[in-house]
Design an enzyme around this catalytic site. Structure first.
Site, PDB file in Angstrom:
ATOM      1  CB  VAL A 128      76.487  31.755  68.396  1.00  0.00           C
ATOM      2  CG1 VAL A 128      75.854  31.709  69.782  1.00  0.00           C
ATOM      3  CG2 VAL A 128      76.718  30.348  67.865  1.00  0.00           C
ATOM      4  CE  LYS A 137      71.084  31.021  66.551  1.00  0.00           C
ATOM      5  NZ  LYS A 137      70.009  31.934  66.931  1.00  0.00           N
TER       6      LYS A 137
END
Length: 341
Positions: free
Chosen positions: A158, A230
């Protein structure tokens, strides 16, 4: 005390090469500042075979082979093994860490997930930039890691090297996390920024492709799926709530027009593709947000995340969310944070 971390690297694309470049270029400073040095003992690729050397492979030669697109270009030596089956290499290699930097697959996360399980079973930590295994099997990975006393770290999944997960887990430990809002895909943010500068969507996309931000098939980015992957990771890791991709309300940016952009501007607002996560809900969709919102000021290919907390209110982190060196850096920070052998 000085330690040598022995690493098996899965994936020799941009991210794997980014890590190798950093290990090569920063070798001296890491030794001085962190008493750390690393050896790449094994490399596993999807289509180009494998390499294994118990005393470490030469990083400069690996980077050269990667640039040439073939591991055949890596020079022979007596103890070098070529083309060991990937699982055999991961099982039998003397190494402390498996680094997973192969391309993400959100369907079943294979073969990466089996690589991760095999590494844990044979007493190795797992560090990954590949989003698939964590998005699909976070809890099972953590359960298996706990059984063997090893760590599974995934900062690079991420916002690349911008420390989004580390900020939430370490920097905000004493606070309660109420919600997460973020711009988690650089390609779409770049396109929206260019549309604000007057370009129609199709032209902005073409420019993003020319710059290498967007794939030839950009649907994963522009339809919101990359950001949604994500969100799965953040949901499992920060809220203890694993979800499936189908449970997230996902909408992309393909329908936005110059007129939409203009009417937002007239109202003192901007369109951004916002990923939103609370303990109960998850979505990715274009939103008009006021210019005063910290996320509104994030332009180009940058990423940003705002953590809403009970104690501090909103905390916003802005940085590069993609890139070879940036994602390689996330892998490096995770490796440096592992307990030393």
């Amino acid at each position: 005390s000085h330690v040598m971390m022995r690493i098996i690297l899965v994936g020799l694309g941009n991210v794997g090469q980014g890590l190798l470049t950093l290990l090569h270029d920063k070798a001296e400073s890491l030794q001085q500042r962190e008493a750390f040095s690393a050896q790449i003992v094994g490399v596993v690729t999807g289509r180009r075979g494998t390499l294994y050397h118990p005393d470490g492979l030469d990083i400069a030669a690996l980077l050269d082979a990667a640039a040439r697109g073939t591991l055949d270009a890596y020079p022979d030596s007596p103890a070098l093994r070529r083309d060991l089956p990937a699982l055999t290499l991961i099982q039998e290699a003397a190494a402390e860490v498996l680094v997973e930097a192969s391309p993400t697959n959100f369907t079943d996360a294979q073969p990466s997930l089996d690589y991760c399980y095999t590494a844990l079973e044979t007493g190795k930590h797992v560090v990954m930039a590949n989003k698939g295994p964590i998005a699909l099997a976070h809890d099972e990975l953590m359960r298996r890691a706990a059984l063997v006393g090893k760590q599974v770290l995934f900062e690079g999944t991420v916002m690349a090297g911008t420390p989004s997960i580390r900020l939430a887990r370490e920097g905000l430990r004493g606070a309660q996390l109420l919600s997460v809002r973020g711009i988690l895909n650089g390609t779409t943010n770049y396109i929206l920024t260019q549309m604000e500068n007057g370009l129609p969507y199709a032209d902005a996309l073409q420019q993003a492709q020319a710059l290498g931000y967007a794939e030839t098939d950009p649907s994963g980015d522009v339809e919101g799926w990359d950001a949604a992957g994500k969100v799965l990771i953040l949901s499992a890791a920060l809220f203890g709530h694993p979800r499936r991709l189908a449970e997230i309300d996902v909408q992309g940016i393909t329908h936005l027009t110059p007129a939409d952009i203009e009417s937002a501007r007239a109202a003192g607002e901007r369109w951004k593709l916002i990923a939103t996560l609370t303990p109960h809900a998850a979505s990715v969709r274009p939103q008009r947000i006021p210019i005063t919102d910290p996320l509104a000021g994030v332009s180009g290919a940058s990423n940003a995340i705002t953590y809403e907390t009970d104690t501090l209110g909103g905390v916003t982190l802005i940085g590069r969310g993609a890139g070879r060196i940036e994602t390689g850096y996330a892998l490096l920070t995770d490796i440096l944070s592992l307990p030393r052998p």
